[in-house]
Scaffold this motif. Sequence first.
Motif: not given
Length: 178
Positions: A102, A105, A124, A126, A128, A147-148, A176, A178
């Motif tokens: 994990t 961001l 945020c 992530d 993914s 994923a976010l 989110c 990025s």
Amino acid sequence: MMSPTPLRLLAVLALGVSLLSGCTPTPESTPTPSPAFTSEEEAFAAAEATFSEYIDALNRVDFSDPATFEGVFSHLSGQAAESTRRAFSQFHAQGVLTSGATRFLWVSGVSADADSGGVQARVCIDVSEVDVVDSDGASIVAPDRPALQPTVVTFAATANAASTISDLQNSEEFTCAS
């Protein structure tokens, strides 16, 4: 008119009372609590550091070894601690395994109370790369899991002045990017 003896007694009594009042201890002053943070920037920086440490601890969790949970628990309080303890206990009992890391961001401060040390931030997260599998090796991650993950995180100050995460809530109020 009073006789000299009662006047002397009155004088002695007044002197005694004044001497006794000089012997009473002065009341202790109560310390004025100092603010947990001197500025919003300091509060937000502390919150981000706490969140970073929490994510690092989360990435070290091995559900087959409850001793690895303590690093996460040390960064939590309140509702976040209660729900995480329940989930980790359940995952341990069910033989759940995780893989991947994990990350977060960004962290963006929303509000800070310098006196109480309470901070709220948008984060945020992530996930993914993270997979969670049951004891048979089948993924238990929802196929539509984003994923976010935009999350509102509430931080509370503790007695030792470090902040803890007291609540984490997924949010639809922001996205989110990025």
